[in-house]
Design an enzyme around this catalytic site. Structure first.
Site, short mmCIF file in Angstrom:
data_model
loop_
_atom_site.label_atom_id
_atom_site.label_comp_id
_atom_site.label_asym_id
_atom_site.label_seq_id
_atom_site.Cartn_x
_atom_site.Cartn_y
_atom_site.Cartn_z
N MET A 1 17.15 72.63 64.12
CA MET A 1 18.27 71.81 63.65
C MET A 1 18.11 70.37 64.15
O MET A 1 19.07 69.59 64.15
CB MET A 1 19.60 72.39 64.14
CG MET A 1 19.86 73.79 63.55
SD MET A 1 21.59 74.20 63.49
CE MET A 1 22.03 74.15 65.23
N HIS B 1 11.72 72.72 71.54
CA HIS B 1 11.20 72.74 70.17
C HIS B 1 9.70 72.42 70.16
O HIS B 1 8.92 73.06 69.45
CB HIS B 1 11.89 71.67 69.32
CG HIS B 1 13.37 71.84 69.18
ND1 HIS B 1 14.27 70.93 69.66
CD2 HIS B 1 14.11 72.83 68.61
CE1 HIS B 1 15.50 71.32 69.38
NE2 HIS B 1 15.44 72.48 68.76
N GLY C 1 12.51 80.52 69.88
CA GLY C 1 12.61 80.48 71.33
C GLY C 1 13.38 81.68 71.87
O GLY C 1 14.34 82.14 71.25
P1 AMP Z 1 17.77 74.84 67.28
O1 AMP Z 1 17.31 73.48 66.87
O2 AMP Z 1 18.70 74.84 68.44
O3 AMP Z 1 18.24 75.68 66.12
O4 AMP Z 1 16.47 75.58 67.83
C1 AMP Z 1 15.33 75.75 67.04
C2 AMP Z 1 14.37 76.70 67.72
O5 AMP Z 1 14.01 76.18 69.00
C3 AMP Z 1 15.00 78.08 67.97
O6 AMP Z 1 14.03 79.07 67.73
C4 AMP Z 1 15.36 78.01 69.43
O7 AMP Z 1 15.38 79.28 70.06
C5 AMP Z 1 14.22 77.16 69.97
N1 AMP Z 1 14.60 76.55 71.25
C6 AMP Z 1 15.70 75.80 71.51
N2 AMP Z 1 15.73 75.45 72.82
C7 AMP Z 1 14.65 76.02 73.40
C8 AMP Z 1 14.12 76.06 74.72
N3 AMP Z 1 14.73 75.44 75.73
N4 AMP Z 1 12.98 76.75 74.95
C9 AMP Z 1 12.35 77.40 73.94
N5 AMP Z 1 12.79 77.41 72.66
C10 AMP Z 1 13.91 76.73 72.39
#
Ligand code: AMP
Length: 277
Positions: free
Chosen positions: A21, A28, A138
Site C-alpha cells: 500500500m 517492504h 511479510g
Molecule cells: P502494506 O503496505 O502494509 O500492505 O504491506 C505490504 C507487504 O509488506 C505485506 O506483505 C506486509 O506484511 C509486508 N510488511 C510490512 N511491514 C513489514 C515488516 N516490518 N517486515 C516485513 N514485511 C513487512
C-alpha cells in the site's frame, strides 16, 4: 500491465510480485530484495485498497509518498511499479468479493469486520493481473499471510506465496507505515509490544508453559505503558487455524494488536517448541 505481463511470460520470464500500500520502508524493501534474487522480473504494486478499510478507519489519511516510493524502488532496481487507481480496480458496478471463511473472522478480523474480504479480493485481482510465479508477504501481517495461503490452495491459484521475516527498528518495533502516526513519546512507548512478545516467548521456551498466567503477565506488561490506550488481543494462537490455544503445542503464534494513542499496531512472534527444547 496485463499486456506487459503477457510479453514477459511469452519470453519465458519468471515474475516475482510484491503487493503493497506504499509509504515504502525497509520491511517492504526486504520483500523486493528477495523477489529480485529469485525471479527474472520484479513487479511491485502500490494500491491503497479502499475495500480493506472500515468506514471509521484511516483510508483517507493513510500515508502516501509517491516520490519517496519511486526513488526507493529505483534504488532497489525493482523492474515494474504497478499503481492502479481505485476506479480502475473497483469500477462502478463491481460486485465480486472473496471471503476466506472462519480464519478471516479471528484476531484482526474480529476487530476489523470485512477487512480480510477486502484483502483477499484485491490480492486475487492483483494476482490475475500480474500473474506472478511467486508473491512476497511479510510475517508481520501473519493472519494476512495465512489467509492468502488458504485462498491460493482453495482456488487452485498457481502462485507460490513466500513469507519473509518481520523487519524491525533497532529497538525491536516492527517497521510499519503506520508508525508515522506516532508522536515521539508514543514511538518510544510502542516498543512494549515487541518486548512483551519477546519476554513471553523467552519464558515459554525456558519451560514456563502456563498459558493463563503468561497471557495475564503479557497484558499487564503492555498496559503498564501509559501510552497504550487499549489491547485488541494479546495471546497464544494456533498458527494454522488462528484459534486461541488453551495449552501449549509444538508451534505457537504469539500475537498482539493494541492501540498506542490512536494508532493501532500489530506484531507477532512464531515459537517452535520442538526446536527450542
Ligand atoms: P502494506 O503496505 O502494509 O500492505 O504491506 C505490504 C507487504 O509488506 C505485506 O506483505 C506486509 O506484511 C509486508 N510488511 C510490512 N511491514 C513489514 C515488516 N516490518 N517486515 C516485513 N514485511 C513487512
Amino acid at each position: 500491465m496485463q499486456d506487459t505481463v503477457s510479453g514477459l511470460l511469452l519470453r519465458g520470464k519468471t515474475i516475482g510480485f510484491v503487493p503493497t500500500m506504499g509509504a515504502l520502508h525497509e520491511g517492504h524493501l526486504g520483500l523486493v530484495k528477495r523477489a529480485r534474487q529469485e525471479n527474472d522480473t520484479t513487479v511491485v504494486s502500490i494500491f491503497v485498497n479502499p475495500l480493506q478499510f472500515g468506514p471509521a478507519e484511516d483510508f483517507h489519511r493513510y500515508p502516501r509518498d509517491l516520490v519517496g516510493d519511486t526513488e526507493k524502488l529505483a534504488k532497489e532496481a525493482a523492474d515494474i511499479l504497478f499503481m492502479p487507481d481505485a476506479p480502475l480496480m473497483f469500477p462502478e458496478g463491481y460486485l465480486t468479493r472473496i471471503e476466506v471463511g472462519n480464519i478471516s473472522d479471528k484476531l484482526c478480523g474480529f476487530f476489523r469486520p470485512g477487512h480480510f474480504i477486502g484483502v483477499a479480493t484485491v490480492v486475487a485481482k492483483l494476482f490475475h493481473i500480474v500473474k506472478p510465479l511467486r508473491a512476497y508477504f511479510g510475517q508481520k501481517d501473519f493472519q494476512q499471510a495465512v489467509i492468502i495461503g488458504k485462498m491460493l490452495r482453495d482456488l487452485n491459484m498457481d502462485v507460490d506465496a513466500v513469507i519473509c521475516p518481520t523487519i524491525r527498528e533497532k529497538d525491536g518495533l516492527a517497521i510499519s507505515s503506520r508508525n508515522a502516526y506516532l508522536t515521539q513519546a508514543e514511538r518510544k512507548a510502542s516498543v512494549v509490544l515487541y518486548r512483551s512478545l519477546k519476554e513471553t516467548a523467552d519464558l515459554l521456551t525456558s519451560g514456563i508453559i502456563n498459558i493463563v498466567n503468561l497471557k495475564q503477565m503479557m497484558h499487564q506488561k503492555i498496559l503498564q505503558e501509559s501510552a497504550v490506550s487499549s489491547i485488541d488481543y494479546a495471546g497464544f494462537y494456533n498458527p494454522d487455524t488462528l484459534e486461541e490455544l488453551s495449552a501449549i503445542q509444538s508451534d505457537v503464534l504469539l500475537a498482539v494488536a493494541a492501540r498506542i494513542g490512536n494508532t493501532r499496531l500489530i506484531d507477532n512472534i512464531l515459537v517452535n517448541m520442538r526446536k527450542e527444547r
